[in-house]
Design an enzyme around this catalytic site. Structure first.
Site, PDB file in Angstrom:
ATOM      1  N   SER A 142       0.871  -1.179   0.000  1.00 21.29           N
ATOM      2  CA  SER A 142       0.000   0.000   0.000  1.00 21.29           C
ATOM      3  C   SER A 142       0.904   1.223   0.000  1.00 21.29           C
ATOM      4  CB  SER A 142      -0.865   0.016   1.261  1.00 21.29           C
ATOM      5  OG  SER A 142      -1.503   1.280   1.399  1.00 21.29           O
ATOM      6  N   TYR A 155      -1.329  -0.684  10.402  1.00 27.39           N
ATOM      7  CA  TYR A 155      -1.445  -1.045   8.976  1.00 27.39           C
ATOM      8  C   TYR A 155      -0.238  -0.497   8.208  1.00 27.39           C
ATOM      9  CZ  TYR A 155      -3.651  -1.250   4.290  1.00 27.39           C
ATOM     10  OH  TYR A 155      -3.951  -1.507   2.962  1.00 27.39           O
TER      11      TYR A 155
HETATM   12  N1  LIG Z   1      -8.671  -0.992  -1.624  1.00 26.56           N
HETATM   13  C1  LIG Z   1      -7.695  -0.136  -1.439  1.00 26.56           C
HETATM   14  O1  LIG Z   1      -7.885   1.091  -1.559  1.00 26.56           O
HETATM   15  C2  LIG Z   1      -6.319  -0.612  -1.070  1.00 26.56           C
HETATM   16  C3  LIG Z   1      -5.292   0.347  -1.015  1.00 26.56           C
HETATM   17  C4  LIG Z   1      -4.022  -0.075  -0.681  1.00 26.56           C
HETATM   18  C5  LIG Z   1      -3.764  -1.410  -0.430  1.00 26.56           C
HETATM   19  N2  LIG Z   1      -4.775  -2.322  -0.489  1.00 26.56           N
HETATM   20  C6  LIG Z   1      -4.436  -3.711  -0.197  1.00 26.56           C
HETATM   21  O2  LIG Z   1      -4.934  -4.552  -1.233  1.00 26.56           O
HETATM   22  C7  LIG Z   1      -5.247  -5.847  -0.708  1.00 26.56           C
HETATM   23  C8  LIG Z   1      -6.673  -6.221  -1.090  1.00 26.56           C
HETATM   24  O3  LIG Z   1      -7.541  -5.240  -0.562  1.00 26.56           O
HETATM   25  P1  LIG Z   1      -9.024  -5.042  -1.073  1.00 26.56           P
HETATM   26  O4  LIG Z   1      -9.298  -3.593  -0.997  1.00 26.56           O
HETATM   27  O5  LIG Z   1      -9.251  -5.771  -2.335  1.00 26.56           O
HETATM   28  O6  LIG Z   1      -9.812  -5.750   0.146  1.00 26.56           O
HETATM   29  P2  LIG Z   1     -11.278  -6.365   0.246  1.00 26.56           P
HETATM   30  O7  LIG Z   1     -12.160  -5.865  -0.831  1.00 26.56           O
HETATM   31  O8  LIG Z   1     -11.675  -6.162   1.668  1.00 26.56           O
HETATM   32  O9  LIG Z   1     -11.021  -7.911   0.004  1.00 26.56           O
HETATM   33  C9  LIG Z   1     -10.193  -8.622   0.892  1.00 26.56           C
HETATM   34  C10 LIG Z   1     -10.204 -10.085   0.529  1.00 26.56           C
HETATM   35  O10 LIG Z   1      -9.340 -10.763   1.443  1.00 26.56           O
HETATM   36  C11 LIG Z   1     -10.069 -11.749   2.153  1.00 26.56           C
HETATM   37  N3  LIG Z   1      -9.476 -11.822   3.488  1.00 26.56           N
HETATM   38  C12 LIG Z   1      -9.456 -10.882   4.446  1.00 26.56           C
HETATM   39  N4  LIG Z   1      -8.801 -11.324   5.530  1.00 26.56           N
HETATM   40  C13 LIG Z   1      -8.399 -12.593   5.234  1.00 26.56           C
HETATM   41  C14 LIG Z   1      -7.689 -13.580   5.934  1.00 26.56           C
HETATM   42  N5  LIG Z   1      -7.269 -13.387   7.182  1.00 26.56           N
HETATM   43  N6  LIG Z   1      -7.444 -14.762   5.326  1.00 26.56           N
HETATM   44  C15 LIG Z   1      -7.864 -14.990   4.062  1.00 26.56           C
HETATM   45  N7  LIG Z   1      -8.549 -14.086   3.347  1.00 26.56           N
HETATM   46  C16 LIG Z   1      -8.812 -12.909   3.927  1.00 26.56           C
HETATM   47  C17 LIG Z   1     -11.524 -11.304   2.090  1.00 26.56           C
HETATM   48  O11 LIG Z   1     -12.465 -12.364   2.213  1.00 26.56           O
HETATM   49  P3  LIG Z   1     -13.003 -12.845   3.665  1.00 26.56           P
HETATM   50  O12 LIG Z   1     -13.442 -11.619   4.390  1.00 26.56           O
HETATM   51  O13 LIG Z   1     -14.095 -13.819   3.357  1.00 26.56           O
HETATM   52  O14 LIG Z   1     -11.837 -13.509   4.319  1.00 26.56           O
HETATM   53  C18 LIG Z   1     -11.570 -10.740   0.680  1.00 26.56           C
HETATM   54  O15 LIG Z   1     -11.708 -11.769  -0.275  1.00 26.56           O
HETATM   55  C19 LIG Z   1      -5.023  -5.750   0.805  1.00 26.56           C
HETATM   56  O16 LIG Z   1      -3.769  -6.275   1.122  1.00 26.56           O
HETATM   57  C20 LIG Z   1      -5.067  -4.261   1.070  1.00 26.56           C
HETATM   58  O17 LIG Z   1      -4.327  -3.898   2.207  1.00 26.56           O
HETATM   59  C21 LIG Z   1      -6.052  -1.952  -0.801  1.00 26.56           C
END
Ligand SMILES: NC(=O)c1ccc[n+]([C@@H]2O[C@H](COP(=O)([O-])OP(=O)(O)OC[C@H]3O[C@@H](n4cnc5c(N)ncnc54)[C@H](OP(=O)(O)O)[C@@H]3O)[C@@H](O)[C@H]2O)c1
Length: 252
Positions: A142, A155
């Protein structure tokens, strides 16, 4: 080749957001995909959605922060592939608070899922990555790992650690034919940011600061992850691709 034909890939957190977009992109590029999440209903629903599009992927219920669950992933890979070409450490969570307001349990949860679990999973699956002879690990970081963007300190600490994990493993594992890279997204439309994206007041300065004047789509992260997964990126290792619409190079 600009494809992932017959490459074996594990994507953690594959039912929503960036992980889900990556599962779809990898399948369309010809990869064999195993994805994980904690919620079984979401997994079954996504598998069925994929089948309806004539795409096939296996979903496993697995919490990356639990050692036993990680072991199930190892067992599945051993039984079905005995090799792993691509590992995407994508699963991540955040709890947004002032530093003094976190309980110890909350700090440990955020560090465990975002930092410790990718390290443990990468190590656990290393023998299969070695079997591939041409493997890539892609850690989803991130911009919060490089500068303060108000996400809360645990985080940010975890993502900063993940970036150094990427560099250190890239050096150590290069001789084993394993590349290790990171992708650092800025605000991306996913379930993680759904609440914040709806708050116009809070989003205005963020969009203002972003030269491209918008947040990202999950698919825009999936395409970068796919490039790093391909042999087309074979000379890149230990790097962090910042996908932030220009935010971090915009000083004013
Ligand atoms: N969206 C943003 O703006 C953003 C920005 C910077 C970085 N990121 C990073 O990008 C990555 C994906 O984020 P996202 O925004 O796509 O998140 P998201 O929409 O919340 O999706 C997260 C996914 O991870 C799964 N998950 C969460 N905790 C888990 C665990 N302990 N074990 C296995 N699966 C798990 C969730 O399913 P379940 O809840 O069913 O487990 C879901 O499928 C993350 O690492 C996040 O920090 C996102």
């Amino acid at each position: 080749m600009w494809n992932l034909t017959d490459k074996t890939a594990l994507i953690t957190g594959g039912t929503k957001g960036i992980g889900r977009a990556t599962v779809l992109e990898f399948l369309n590029l010809g990869a064999k995909v195993l994805f994980t999440a904690r919620n079984e209903d979401d997994i079954i629903e996504f598998e069925n959605e994929l089948k309806a599009q004539n795409l096939n992927a296996t979903g496993l219920v697995s919490d990356v922060s639990i050692a036993e669950d990680r072991m199930h992933l190892k067992d599945w890979i051993e039984e079905n592939w005995n090799t792993l070409d691509i590992l995407v450490n994508n699963a991540g969570v955040n709890i947004r608070k002032k530093a003094m307001d976190y309980s110890e349990e909350e700090v440990q949860k955020v560090l465990n899922i975002n930092l410790y679990a990718p390290f443990q999973l990468s190590r656990l699956l290393q023998p299969f990555l070695i079997n591939s002879k041409n493997a890539t690990v892609i850690n989803i970081g991130s911009v919060a790992g490089s500068q303060d963007v108000g996400t809360g300190t645990p985080y940010a600490m975890a993502k900063a650690g993940l970036l150094q994990q990427t560099r250190s493993l890239a050096v150590e594992w290069a001789e084993m034919g394993i590349r290790v890279n990171a992708v650092s997204p800025w605000f991306t439309k996913t379930s993680l940011t759904k609440g914040l994206l709806g708050e116009e007041e809070r989003m205005r300065p963020i969009i203002e600061r972003t030269p491209l004047k918008r947040v990202a789509e999950a698919e825009e992260m999936a395409s970068i992850i796919s490039f790093l997964a391909m042999e087309k990126s074979s000379y890149i290792t230990g790097q962090n691709i910042i996908a932030d619409g220009g935010m971090s190079i915009n000083a004013i």
